[in-house]
Design a protein around this motif. Structure first.
Motif, PDB file in Angstrom:
ATOM      1  N   LEU A 211      42.194  48.490  30.579  1.00 15.34           N
ATOM      2  CA  LEU A 211      43.647  48.457  30.753  1.00 15.34           C
ATOM      3  C   LEU A 211      44.012  47.821  32.081  1.00 15.34           C
ATOM      4  O   LEU A 211      44.911  46.967  32.154  1.00 15.34           O
ATOM      5  CB  LEU A 211      44.199  49.879  30.672  1.00 15.34           C
ATOM      6  N   PHE A 212      43.321  48.223  33.134  1.00 14.00           N
ATOM      7  CA  PHE A 212      43.574  47.663  34.463  1.00 14.00           C
ATOM      8  C   PHE A 212      43.346  46.153  34.467  1.00 14.00           C
ATOM      9  O   PHE A 212      44.149  45.390  35.011  1.00 14.00           O
ATOM     10  CB  PHE A 212      42.662  48.349  35.474  1.00 14.00           C
ATOM     11  N   ASN A 213      42.281  45.711  33.820  1.00 13.12           N
ATOM     12  CA  ASN A 213      42.001  44.277  33.733  1.00 13.12           C
ATOM     13  C   ASN A 213      43.084  43.557  32.946  1.00 13.12           C
ATOM     14  O   ASN A 213      43.521  42.463  33.321  1.00 13.12           O
ATOM     15  CB  ASN A 213      40.635  44.046  33.083  1.00 13.12           C
ATOM     16  N   GLN A 214      43.529  44.159  31.833  1.00 11.93           N
ATOM     17  CA  GLN A 214      44.543  43.530  30.997  1.00 11.93           C
ATOM     18  C   GLN A 214      45.883  43.418  31.726  1.00 11.93           C
ATOM     19  O   GLN A 214      46.664  42.494  31.483  1.00 11.93           O
ATOM     20  CB  GLN A 214      44.720  44.333  29.706  1.00 11.93           C
ATOM     21  N   LEU A 215      46.121  44.335  32.635  1.00 13.77           N
ATOM     22  CA  LEU A 215      47.359  44.310  33.440  1.00 13.77           C
ATOM     23  C   LEU A 215      47.256  43.352  34.629  1.00 13.77           C
ATOM     24  O   LEU A 215      48.139  43.318  35.469  1.00 13.77           O
ATOM     25  CB  LEU A 215      47.667  45.722  33.951  1.00 13.77           C
ATOM     26  N   HIS A 216      46.171  42.583  34.675  1.00 16.12           N
ATOM     27  CA  HIS A 216      45.921  41.632  35.765  1.00 16.12           C
ATOM     28  C   HIS A 216      45.733  42.355  37.093  1.00 16.12           C
ATOM     29  O   HIS A 216      46.109  41.845  38.150  1.00 16.12           O
ATOM     30  CB  HIS A 216      47.032  40.583  35.857  1.00 16.12           C
ATOM     31  N   GLN A 217      45.154  43.559  37.006  1.00 14.26           N
ATOM     32  CA  GLN A 217      44.774  44.331  38.179  1.00 14.26           C
ATOM     33  C   GLN A 217      45.924  44.391  39.196  1.00 14.26           C
ATOM     34  O   GLN A 217      47.056  44.664  38.847  1.00 14.26           O
ATOM     35  CB  GLN A 217      43.479  43.765  38.755  1.00 14.26           C
ATOM     36  N   PHE A 218      45.620  44.149  40.457  1.00 15.72           N
ATOM     37  CA  PHE A 218      46.649  44.306  41.485  1.00 15.72           C
ATOM     38  C   PHE A 218      47.664  43.162  41.482  1.00 15.72           C
ATOM     39  O   PHE A 218      48.767  43.305  42.005  1.00 15.72           O
ATOM     40  CB  PHE A 218      46.010  44.452  42.864  1.00 15.72           C
ATOM     41  N   GLN A 219      47.299  42.030  40.894  1.00 13.75           N
ATOM     42  CA  GLN A 219      48.275  40.946  40.753  1.00 13.75           C
ATOM     43  C   GLN A 219      49.454  41.418  39.913  1.00 13.75           C
ATOM     44  O   GLN A 219      50.620  41.138  40.220  1.00 13.75           O
ATOM     45  CB  GLN A 219      47.624  39.726  40.112  1.00 13.75           C
ATOM     46  N   GLY A 220      49.157  42.162  38.836  1.00 17.23           N
ATOM     47  CA  GLY A 220      50.225  42.672  37.987  1.00 17.23           C
ATOM     48  C   GLY A 220      51.118  43.657  38.711  1.00 17.23           C
ATOM     49  O   GLY A 220      52.334  43.696  38.497  1.00 17.23           O
ATOM     50  N   LEU A 221      50.525  44.468  39.604  1.00 18.76           N
ATOM     51  CA  LEU A 221      51.316  45.412  40.389  1.00 18.76           C
ATOM     52  C   LEU A 221      52.246  44.674  41.348  1.00 18.76           C
ATOM     53  O   LEU A 221      53.417  45.040  41.511  1.00 18.76           O
ATOM     54  CB  LEU A 221      50.383  46.341  41.170  1.00 18.76           C
ATOM     55  N   ILE A 222      51.737  43.624  41.965  1.00 21.73           N
ATOM     56  CA  ILE A 222      52.559  42.813  42.863  1.00 21.73           C
ATOM     57  C   ILE A 222      53.683  42.136  42.087  1.00 21.73           C
ATOM     58  O   ILE A 222      54.839  42.109  42.516  1.00 21.73           O
ATOM     59  CB  ILE A 222      51.686  41.777  43.594  1.00 21.73           C
ATOM     60  N   ASP A 223      53.342  41.584  40.915  1.00 25.63           N
ATOM     61  CA  ASP A 223      54.362  40.946  40.071  1.00 25.63           C
ATOM     62  C   ASP A 223      55.478  41.924  39.723  1.00 25.63           C
ATOM     63  O   ASP A 223      56.660  41.566  39.724  1.00 25.63           O
ATOM     64  CB  ASP A 223      53.727  40.416  38.779  1.00 25.63           C
ATOM     65  N   GLY A 224      55.106  43.181  39.430  1.00 24.03           N
ATOM     66  CA  GLY A 224      56.099  44.161  39.029  1.00 24.03           C
ATOM     67  C   GLY A 224      56.878  44.744  40.187  1.00 24.03           C
ATOM     68  O   GLY A 224      58.106  44.705  40.210  1.00 24.03           O
ATOM     69  N   MET A 225      56.191  45.264  41.200  1.00 22.46           N
ATOM     70  CA  MET A 225      56.874  46.039  42.239  1.00 22.46           C
ATOM     71  C   MET A 225      57.447  45.199  43.369  1.00 22.46           C
ATOM     72  O   MET A 225      58.439  45.591  43.980  1.00 22.46           O
ATOM     73  CB  MET A 225      55.937  47.103  42.800  1.00 22.46           C
ATOM     74  N   ILE A 226      56.830  44.062  43.667  1.00 20.42           N
ATOM     75  CA  ILE A 226      57.361  43.224  44.745  1.00 20.42           C
ATOM     76  C   ILE A 226      58.211  42.081  44.200  1.00 20.42           C
ATOM     77  O   ILE A 226      59.294  41.794  44.718  1.00 20.42           O
ATOM     78  CB  ILE A 226      56.221  42.668  45.618  1.00 20.42           C
ATOM     79  N   LYS A 227      57.727  41.434  43.144  1.00 15.35           N
ATOM     80  CA  LYS A 227      58.466  40.304  42.584  1.00 15.35           C
ATOM     81  C   LYS A 227      59.513  40.746  41.566  1.00 15.35           C
ATOM     82  O   LYS A 227      60.408  39.970  41.226  1.00 15.35           O
ATOM     83  CB  LYS A 227      57.493  39.315  41.959  1.00 15.35           C
ATOM     84  N   GLY A 228      59.393  41.979  41.058  1.00 13.86           N
ATOM     85  CA  GLY A 228      60.404  42.515  40.145  1.00 13.86           C
ATOM     86  C   GLY A 228      60.348  41.960  38.753  1.00 13.86           C
ATOM     87  O   GLY A 228      61.340  42.028  38.016  1.00 13.86           O
TER      88      GLY A 228
END
Length: 327
Positions: A276-293
Motif C-alpha cells: 500500500l505504501f509503495n502504491q501511494l508513491h511512499q513519501f512523494q504521495g504524502l508531499i503531494d497530498g499535504m504540502i501540494k494539496g
C-alpha cells in the motif's frame, strides 16, 4: 508541570512533537519549543518544492528524490538542508529541540546520510535525537555513535519485544502508541522514560499523564498555525466529519486519510501495508497530498482519534491547552 522527562530534556512541559516526513521546518519547531514542549526537526525538514530561488532547501523538480530512498536527498544536500533549519530554529528559540535521525541500516557505516546528521548534531551541540529505524529497533551501533556524541535517544516502539531490544541497546526514551505497552515497559524498565503517542482529543489526558512521562502529539502540530500544510487541506480537515476519513495501515502504523476515489480505488486491492505504501508513491504521495494539496494522486496522514479537531491553533495554544489538561 515538570517531571523527569522535562528534567531529562530541559523542557517545561512533557509534550513532544511528532514530526512527519518533510512536514516540519525551523520556525515551526522553534514555536513548539519556545512554548515549552520539544520540537523536532524531521526528515528533510524545510524541504521546499516551490521556491527555487536559492539554498539547499529548493528544487525545480516536481518529483522529490528516489521513491525507494527514505531520506530522498543526497547526503550533502540533506546535511546542508538540516543545517539551514537548525540555524532557523536557533534564530527563533534558545530552548531545547531535537533532530530526527533516520536509517534503514543497522550500522552508521552503511548510511553516510544519517551518519552525517549525527556529525552535524555534534558540531551544533544538539543533544536529543528521535531515531527512526523504519520498523527495526535501535541497534547497538547506532546507540553507540549517538551516545558517544552526547545525544539522548528516543524511538517509537511497537511492542514489548521491540522495546526490549531497543532499551538493551541503549534507548533512553520509549515512545509507545498503547497504554498497555507503556505499562509493561515501565514494569520491566522503571528507569526508562516512557512517552505515549496521543492525539490532543484523547478522552482523559490528565489520567494518562499520571501513568506515563509525556505525551507525543502528531496531528495538532501538523495542522497548527505554524505548520507548512497546504491551506486547502487544512480547511478540509477542520470541516470534515468522521465519515469523511478512511484508515490507512502502513508499515509504520495506522492513520486516517481523506476518503477520495483515488484512495478507495487503491484500498480495494487489499494490499499489504508495504504494498500500500509503495502504491501511494511512499513519501512523494504524502508531499503531494499535504504540502501540494493534490488529492488526485496524493494522500494525508492524521491520527486515528483526530477527526474531532475543528480548530487550528498556534503551537503555543496547543501546548497551553494540553498543559492545562494535565496540570
Amino acid at each position: 508541570m515538570k517531571n523527569r522527562l522535562c528534567h531529562a530534556l530541559a523542557i517545561n512541559t512533557p509534550i513532544i512533537h511528532c514530526p512527519m516526513h518533510t512536514m516540519t521546518n525551523g520556525k515551526m519547531v522553534a514555536a513548539i519549543s519556545e512554548a515549552g514542549g520539544l520540537g523536532i526537526l524531521g526528515i528533510n525538514s524545510g524541504y521546499n518544492i516551490t521556491d527555487v530561488t536559492s539554498g539547499a532547501s529548493s528544487t525545480n523538480s516536481e518529483v522529490v528524490g528516489n521513491p525507494n530512498n527514505y531520506s530522498i536527498l543526497d547526503t550533502m544536500t540533506e546535511r546542508n538542508l538540516m543545517n539551514e533549519q537548525i540555524n532557523t530554529t536557533l534564530e527563533n528559540t534558545f530552548r531545547s529541540f531535537a533532530v530526527e535521525v533516520a536509517s534503514q541500516y543497522d550500522s552508521p557505516e552503511k548510511d553516510p546520510t544519517a551518519k552525517s546528521i549525527v556529525e552535524l548534531m555534534r558540531k551544533r551541540r544538539l543533544t536529543i535525537a528521535l531515531f527512526e529505524g523504519f520498523g527495526s529497533p535501535l541497534s547497538l551501533a547506532w546507540a553507540k555513535i549517538l551516545h558517544e556524541n552526547g545525544i539522548k535517544i528516543m524511538q517509537v516502539v511497537s511492542d514489548l519485544a521491540f522495546a526490549n531490544t531497543a532499551i538493551n541497546h541503549g534507548l533512553d526514551i520509549a515512545i509507545v502508541k498503547e497504554l498497555v505497552v507503556a505499562n509493561k515497559i515501565q514494569n520491566v524498565y522503571p528507569d526508562t522514560l516512557v512517552v505515549l503517542a496521543s492525539g490532543i482529543e484523547t478522552s482523559d489526558i490528565q489520567t494518562l499523564i499520571q501513568q506515563v512521562d509525556g505525551i507525543y502529539l502528531n496531528t495538532p502540530f501538523a495542522i497548527c498555525n505554524e505548520a507548512i500544510i497546504d491551506d486547502g487541506i487544512k480547511a478540509r480537515f477542520l470541516s470534515s466529519h468522521k465519515d469523511d476519513f478512511i484508515k490507512l495501515t502502513l508499515p509504520f502504523g495506522d492513520f486516517l486519510t481523506f476518503k477520495t476515489p483515488y484512495i478507495e480505488q487503491i484500498l480495494s486491492r487489499k494490499l499489504s501495508p508495504q504494498e500500500l505504501f509503495n502504491q501511494l508513491h511512499q513519501f512523494q504521495g504524502l508531499i503531494d497530498g499535504m504540502i501540494k494539496g493534490n488529492l488526485s494522486y496524493g494522500y494525508c496522514l492524521f491520527d486515528l482519534n483526530s477527526y474531532n479537531i475543528n480548530e487550528a491553533l498556534s503551537a503555543e495554544e496547543i501546548i497551553n491547552t494540553t498543559f492545562h489538561k494535565i496540570d
